[in-house]
Structures are given as C-alpha cells and as structure tokens.
Design a protein around this motif. Sequence first.
Motif, short mmCIF file in Angstrom:
data_model
loop_
_atom_site.label_atom_id
_atom_site.label_comp_id
_atom_site.label_asym_id
_atom_site.label_seq_id
_atom_site.Cartn_x
_atom_site.Cartn_y
_atom_site.Cartn_z
N PHE A 1 0.91 -1.23 -0.09
CA PHE A 1 -0.21 0.19 -0.13
C PHE A 1 0.85 1.18 0.17
O PHE A 1 2.09 1.19 0.18
N ARG A 2 0.39 2.55 -0.38
CA ARG A 2 1.21 3.52 -0.36
C ARG A 2 0.22 4.67 0.35
O ARG A 2 -0.91 4.55 0.24
N GLN A 3 0.89 5.64 0.81
CA GLN A 3 0.27 6.80 1.18
C GLN A 3 0.99 8.07 0.93
O GLN A 3 2.30 8.26 1.42
N ALA A 4 0.23 9.01 0.27
CA ALA A 4 0.89 10.11 -0.21
C ALA A 4 0.72 11.24 0.77
O ALA A 4 -0.39 11.24 1.61
N PRO A 5 1.49 12.45 0.83
CA PRO A 5 1.33 13.58 1.99
C PRO A 5 -0.37 13.93 1.44
O PRO A 5 -0.60 14.44 0.64
N GLY A 6 -1.00 14.05 2.77
CA GLY A 6 -2.30 14.47 2.74
C GLY A 6 -3.48 13.63 1.97
O GLY A 6 -4.60 14.21 2.11
N LEU A 7 -2.96 12.47 1.76
CA LEU A 7 -4.00 11.60 1.15
C LEU A 7 -4.25 10.38 1.93
O LEU A 7 -3.45 9.94 2.88
N GLU A 8 -5.16 9.52 1.70
CA GLU A 8 -5.25 8.23 2.44
C GLU A 8 -4.50 7.24 2.04
O GLU A 8 -4.13 7.20 0.59
N ARG A 9 -4.22 6.21 2.64
CA ARG A 9 -3.51 4.99 2.17
C ARG A 9 -4.25 4.33 1.17
O ARG A 9 -5.39 4.34 1.30
N GLU A 10 -3.46 3.95 -0.17
CA GLU A 10 -4.39 3.29 -1.01
C GLU A 10 -3.46 2.02 -1.28
O GLU A 10 -2.38 1.93 -1.10
N PHE A 11 -4.18 1.07 -1.95
CA PHE A 11 -3.89 -0.04 -2.31
C PHE A 11 -3.06 -0.02 -3.47
O PHE A 11 -3.24 0.67 -4.38
N VAL A 12 -1.82 -0.83 -3.59
CA VAL A 12 -1.03 -0.77 -4.61
C VAL A 12 -0.96 -2.26 -5.50
O VAL A 12 -1.12 -2.43 -6.61
N ALA A 13 -0.70 -3.61 -4.78
CA ALA A 13 -0.50 -4.56 -5.12
C ALA A 13 -0.83 -5.64 -4.28
O ALA A 13 -0.40 -5.44 -3.11
N THR A 14 -1.06 -7.00 -4.40
CA THR A 14 -1.35 -8.13 -3.58
C THR A 14 -0.71 -9.20 -4.13
O THR A 14 -1.09 -9.39 -5.36
N GLY B 1 4.48 -2.78 7.92
CA GLY B 1 5.78 -2.25 8.18
C GLY B 1 5.79 -0.84 8.65
O GLY B 1 4.75 -0.41 8.59
N GLN B 2 7.15 -0.44 8.81
CA GLN B 2 7.12 0.99 8.93
C GLN B 2 6.89 1.90 7.80
O GLN B 2 6.89 3.18 8.01
N GLY B 3 7.09 1.54 6.80
CA GLY B 3 7.31 2.03 5.56
C GLY B 3 8.45 2.60 4.76
O GLY B 3 9.59 2.73 5.71
N THR B 4 8.67 2.80 3.52
CA THR B 4 9.76 2.89 2.83
C THR B 4 9.18 4.16 2.09
O THR B 4 8.53 4.04 1.24
N GLN B 5 10.22 5.50 2.10
CA GLN B 5 9.77 6.61 1.19
C GLN B 5 10.23 6.43 -0.19
O GLN B 5 11.37 6.13 -0.35
N PRO C 1 -4.52 -16.66 3.37
CA PRO C 1 -3.57 -16.97 2.33
C PRO C 1 -4.15 -16.02 1.16
O PRO C 1 -3.45 -16.06 0.03
N TRP C 2 -5.24 -15.71 0.97
CA TRP C 2 -5.86 -14.97 -0.04
C TRP C 2 -5.43 -13.65 -0.23
O TRP C 2 -5.58 -12.79 0.47
N ALA C 3 -5.15 -13.20 -1.53
CA ALA C 3 -4.85 -11.83 -1.83
C ALA C 3 -6.03 -11.18 -1.67
O ALA C 3 -7.34 -11.49 -2.21
N SER C 4 -5.77 -9.77 -1.42
CA SER C 4 -6.92 -8.86 -1.02
C SER C 4 -6.56 -7.45 -1.34
O SER C 4 -5.34 -7.16 -0.98
N THR C 5 -7.42 -6.69 -1.86
CA THR C 5 -6.77 -5.28 -2.03
C THR C 5 -7.48 -4.34 -1.03
O THR C 5 -7.22 -3.13 -0.89
N LYS C 6 -7.91 -4.99 0.22
CA LYS C 6 -8.54 -4.27 1.22
C LYS C 6 -7.64 -4.17 2.38
O LYS C 6 -7.22 -5.39 2.83
N ALA C 7 -7.46 -3.09 2.83
CA ALA C 7 -6.56 -2.94 4.21
C ALA C 7 -6.76 -3.73 5.34
O ALA C 7 -6.00 -4.20 6.16
N VAL D 1 4.94 7.02 0.86
CA VAL D 1 5.46 6.16 1.75
C VAL D 1 4.73 4.82 1.15
O VAL D 1 3.81 4.76 1.30
N TYR D 2 5.59 3.88 0.83
CA TYR D 2 5.08 2.57 0.54
C TYR D 2 5.18 1.56 1.88
O TYR D 2 6.19 1.24 2.34
N TYR D 3 4.12 1.01 2.01
CA TYR D 3 4.16 -0.10 3.18
C TYR D 3 3.56 -1.66 2.79
O TYR D 3 2.86 -1.66 1.76
#
Length: 124
Positions: A37-50, A115-119, A102-108, A93-95
């Motif tokens: 998932f990722r979160q840009a400044p001022g925006l909500e966390r969003e799904f990226v890949a699973t 994790g703590q995230g990486t910029q 075991p099943w892939a999901s797009t829902k947080a 920031v990518y989390y």
Amino acid sequence: QVQLVESGGGLVQAGGSLRLSCAASTRTSNMYAMGWFRQAPGLEREFVATISSHGGTIYYADALKGRLTISRDNAQNTVYLLMNSLKPEDTAVYYCAAGRSPWASTKADNYDSWGQGTQVTVSS
C-alpha cells in the motif's frame, strides 16, 4: 503478528525504476497473502498490489497496472515490488502488509501486520 521491514525506497528521476523489498520475521509468513500500500502526503493510504500466499493470485491497482510487478520468495520470507516508469505522482511512503489469510486482497482491513514504510520520491 509478523514483523515486516521494508527497504529499497529512495529518490529516483521520473521514468526510473525501483525495487522495494519486504522481509518478514517468521517462516510462517508464507502462509499469508502479502500486500503493498502507499500513502502520499495529505492523502489516504491506498492499495498498490497484492499476492497470495503461494503466488498464484496477484492483483494490482488499476491505475498502476503495467508498471508494477509483485513477487515473493517464500524461502527467503521476502516479498518484492518492482516499479517501472515511475512518475512524480508515485511519490509516497510505501508499506508492506501481511494478510490475515492466504488469499490476496485489495482491502487494508484484511491485513493485520504492517511495516514502518519506505519513502519513495520521484523527481520530475
């Protein structure tokens, strides 16, 4: 819960590539789906890949399809996210997250370890 540590973020020029890594603390991490998932400044966390526990099911955010590749190495308890053709709007920031099943999901909500995230910063 699983402890997750992301790495691989940094500053890259538009059009460049980055590969993010997420190392899990336990060998049982291969029982669970993993997500980015990722979160840009001022925006909500969003799904990226699973990716499902054994890699057979993968989903990408529609807006990012074609530029991403998610993969996992269960022997190394690590999941990867390769990002190509990066754009300034990919700056965030990518989390990494471990799923409840075991099943892939797009829902947080379906992930219970984060994790703590990486910029990632993409310059124009």
